[in-house]
Write an enzyme that holds these catalytic residues in place. Sequence first.
Site, PDB file in Angstrom:
ATOM      1  N   ASP A  11       0.696  -1.400  -0.054  1.00 59.04           N
ATOM      2  CA  ASP A  11       0.154   0.129   0.002  1.00 59.04           C
ATOM      3  C   ASP A  11       0.678   1.274  -0.100  1.00 59.04           C
ATOM      4  O   ASP A  11       2.196   1.831   0.897  1.00 59.04           O
ATOM      5  CB  ASP A  11      -0.835  -0.024   1.254  1.00 59.04           C
ATOM      6  CG  ASP A  11      -2.127   0.902   1.284  1.00 59.04           C
ATOM      7  OD1 ASP A  11      -2.063   1.627  -0.251  1.00 59.04           O
ATOM      8  OD2 ASP A  11      -3.011   0.363   1.775  1.00 59.04           O
ATOM      9  N   ASP A 105      -2.867   2.545  -5.844  1.00 61.13           N
ATOM     10  CA  ASP A 105      -1.929   2.741  -5.263  1.00 61.13           C
ATOM     11  C   ASP A 105      -1.625   0.868  -4.184  1.00 61.13           C
ATOM     12  O   ASP A 105      -1.045   1.586  -3.093  1.00 61.13           O
ATOM     13  CB  ASP A 105      -2.208   3.232  -3.982  1.00 61.13           C
ATOM     14  CG  ASP A 105      -3.523   3.565  -3.368  1.00 61.13           C
ATOM     15  OD1 ASP A 105      -4.720   2.649  -3.817  1.00 61.13           O
ATOM     16  OD2 ASP A 105      -3.519   4.614  -2.617  1.00 61.13           O
ATOM     17  N   GLU A 106      -2.041   0.061  -4.341  1.00 57.85           N
ATOM     18  CA  GLU A 106      -2.824  -0.779  -3.385  1.00 57.85           C
ATOM     19  C   GLU A 106      -2.433  -2.247  -3.990  1.00 57.85           C
ATOM     20  O   GLU A 106      -2.845  -2.547  -5.206  1.00 57.85           O
ATOM     21  CB  GLU A 106      -3.556  -0.850  -1.777  1.00 57.85           C
ATOM     22  CG  GLU A 106      -4.361  -0.698  -2.833  1.00 57.85           C
ATOM     23  CD  GLU A 106      -5.487  -1.392  -1.679  1.00 57.85           C
ATOM     24  OE1 GLU A 106      -5.358  -1.783  -0.459  1.00 57.85           O
ATOM     25  OE2 GLU A 106      -6.359  -0.645  -1.229  1.00 57.85           O
TER      26      GLU A 106
END
EC number: 2.7.7.7
Length: 441
Positions: A11, A105-106
């Site tokens: 993350d 983003d993850e």
Amino acid sequence: MRSEASVLHLDLDAFYASVEQRDKPSLRGKPVIVGGTGGRGVVATCSYEARVFGVRSAMSTREARARCPHAAFLGGRFPAYGEASRIVMGLLREVSPLVEPLSLDEAFVDLAAGGVTDFSLEGLTAFGHELRARVAEATGGLTASVGIGTSKFMAKVASDLDKPDGLVVVEPGREQQLLRPMSVKVIPGVGPATAERLRRMGVSTVADLQSRGEEELVLELGQAHGHGLWRLSRALDDRPVVAEREAKSVSVEGTYEEDLTDRRVMEAVLTRQASSVATRLLKHGLSGRTISIKVRLHDFTTLSRSTTLPSPTDSASTIARLARTMLGDLDPSGGVRLLGVGVSGLADWVQDDLFGSVAEAEPEEELPELPELPSRMRAQWWPGQDVVHARMGRGWVWGAGSGVVTVRFETAETGPGPVRSYKADDPELAPWTRPTDDEVS
């Protein structure tokens, strides 16, 4: 269930805000809030410096300004975020072919499907530190929090334990020990409503949840939800890591500070959005059969309409015509706060391709004369926007209004730079476009 900790969750920390701080040296170490900058805006993310003041994602921009008035409030720069995301996802795919992105983003990574062979605590810790260092180097300093465990659930829990820039490995057999003292809200699917129902049952921690039988939870929460919570409270999660799927749709939408009431203005908005969608389809060699619109009314009621064509299209005029037709089936007379156009049912061909382009293509429809959009919807300059000046070089918009745009001239490579103000129509000032445009979402 896996016998070794072979699922990784990565993350990127405060992703949008971190990209802004990376690219805007004067904002490093200062509160940064990214999202809608108008009165009806919503915080997409904020830096850790802003979180100290109680600012959180999904909070209204109005409240965020009240809590942290000295923060930098910036609009999103999705080409920059997309570029950073592609770099990170590329690094993860070097680790394993099974990478499941959840957002920009993850992502989850199946380490067992890749080149990792040492699943001891020491080996995984060394691997995690090395991966985080590679992410920071490749992205120009972005940090990532990493969790490694025996399942998706445990990997996600682990990555949240030591933010930002942390690494936690949960060894096999330690899952329940770790989970028991945690709030039930750590379990996916336990939102405010479910948490309140569990509280009334006397359940506030995972240990409390573990003490309840499956039948009781099913009776209270329903078969699927109750069974799922019973399993996850015991760290039972056998969901596989699924490799990235191809894009399913391309869409554009916008929220407006003042309700739109003029139908012709709404048609103008949809037409411009359709053009943007078509441009993205063409860029990626795609077309789609299903055209849809999204309309959020003044009272937050959200309506949608869609129509499916017999064959895929990438035509801006076709998409716009259908979008305007579908708008005609709705009654937006009370005011509209959001409009959007999307294309789904994607394919990598259009009808002409099937006939070797022998058939004469249908001529493009001539777009109707539409009124100019209100000035608030035509704003060329917005806070955080990348710009370039003929003499000063690259910078970003510090603020704009009353016919004036203020620019700070700096980039990630130059360090903090000077601030200058110009007339909004200064011919030497122009938006700067990154070499890589938005990816299909």
